[in-house]
Design an enzyme around this catalytic site. Structure first.
Site, PDB file in Angstrom:
ATOM      1  CD  GLU A  40      33.153  36.759  46.207  1.00 30.37           C
ATOM      2  OE1 GLU A  40      33.689  37.710  46.803  1.00 30.37           O
ATOM      3  OE2 GLU A  40      32.149  36.891  45.487  1.00 30.37           O
ATOM      4  CE1 TYR A  85      31.864  39.986  50.385  1.00 31.08           C
ATOM      5  CE2 TYR A  85      34.016  39.075  49.848  1.00 31.08           C
ATOM      6  CZ  TYR A  85      32.784  39.559  49.454  1.00 31.08           C
ATOM      7  OH  TYR A  85      32.462  39.584  48.136  1.00 31.08           O
ATOM      8  CG  ASP A 129      31.207  44.052  49.803  1.00 28.04           C
ATOM      9  OD1 ASP A 129      30.066  44.429  50.146  1.00 28.04           O
ATOM     10  OD2 ASP A 129      31.596  44.105  48.636  1.00 28.04           O
TER      11      ASP A 129
END
Length: 313
Positions: free
Chosen positions: A50, A133, A151
């Site tokens: 991520e 996020y 996102d």
DNA sequence: AACGCGGGGGC
DNA sequence: GCCCCAGCGTT
């Protein structure tokens, strides 16, 4: 208008959510991407991927991720490494500050959480490099907690499907409402994966492929022509924009590349860096390079000791 | 709210 | 060759 969601509207929202998850999951099972961090969604793999995926496309992340986790297989291994080794392994991804923050995150996870990231959203967001996020992504992908990783791909999908289009501003509240409804009927991991893949492959910003979309039967924006248009306009006139090669951003990248090429543990002088850049950046003066190097030091990406430059030990 | 932060791929 | 992409931290 959005925002005033009366109780009578909760029914239809949930009804639509319930109808959506089946086709969405079927589409994901059939066409979803097999990715290293999906095949092995440990907290460590999820966190590393991520961080790498912030502003960076999947295709570019995959090979670098593979090499990265081979070199640093755990939070402990990452925490034990010098920051400079992490910056070196970041080569090709850009935004090197993310490497510095990921390294700091690993050290915090090891020292404060015994090597296991917290599940609490607020605690996650206090970690370096983890914002709204990424916290949602870690919770959903690593822990299976019902949360939406919002996102812009997922935002776009939810906006189109549930609302057609939203005005800028307070849209995120409505999108969380929609995401929350979906989470009542679908597992967090596959739901988020499916929404992301849909946004990346079919429900794209410019030319959505509504004909192939499993949600077109219920999508509020299906087939609308306005969706071809650009969503943003450059703030700067073309005639005034500085070519990328002339920017300090580009210069910073070239300086870091020079230092990456040094044998680990060694350093060099500003003069050597300037000389190494003379060929590709002849217009940059010694003081241009010095200023960029100072900014890189400030950002923790490089270090300066006794007027010599290097990646961190 | 606005800006800085990379690099690669699409057109 | 230009344009686009889109999360986090700072100001």
């Amino acid at each position: 208008m959005r925002g005033n969601r009366s109780p009578s509207q909760r029914g239809p929202l949930r009804t639509r959510a319930k109808r959506i998850v089946g086709p969405l999951d079927a589409w994901y099972e059939a066409t979803g991407r097999s990715l290293p961090w999906r095949r092995v969604p440990t907290p460590y793999y999820v966190v590393v991927s991520e961080c790498m995926l912030q502003q960076t496309q999947v295709d570019r992340v995959v090979p670098i991720f593979e090499a990265f986790v081979a070199r640093f297989p755990s939070f402990e291994a990452l925490a034990a490494a010098p920051a400079g080794a992490v910056v070196r392994a970041w080569h090709g991804l850009g935004y090197n500050g993310r490497a510095v923050r990921l390294h700091a995150l690993a050290r915090t996870v090891c020292s404060r959480y015994r090597g296991v990231p917290p599940e609490d959203a607020q605690a996650l967001r206090e970690l370096p490099g983890v914002g709204r996020y990424t916290a949602g992504a870690i919770r959903a992908f690593a822990y299976g907690i019902p949360d939406i990783a919002l996102d812009t791909n997922v935002k776009r999908v939810l906006e189109r499907v549930f609302y057609g289009s939203l005005q800028d501003g307070k849209a995120s509240r409505a999108l969380e409402t929609a995401g929350g409804a979906l989470l009542e009927y679908a597992p967090p991991f596959s739901l988020n994966s499916a929404l992301m893949d849909l946004g990346a492959t079919l429900c794209t910003a410019r030319r959505p492929k509504c004909v192939l979309c499993p949600l077109s039967f219920t999508c509020a924006a299906a087939g609308t022509s306005t969706s071809h248009e650009r969503t943003r306009f450059s703030q700067t006139a073309v005639s005034e924009r500085v070519p990328f090669r002339e920017t300090s951003r580009y210069l910073r990248g070239r300086i870091v590349d020079v230092l990456r090429a040094l044998p680990p543990g060694t350093s060099t002088t500003l003069a050597s860096v300037h000389k190494a850049l003379a060929r590709c950046l002849p217009s940059k003066t010694r003081s241009d390079v010095a200023a960029a190097a100072t900014a890189l030091v400030r950002d923790g990406i490089i270090v300066r000791r006794r007027s010599r430059l290097s990646l961190a030990d």
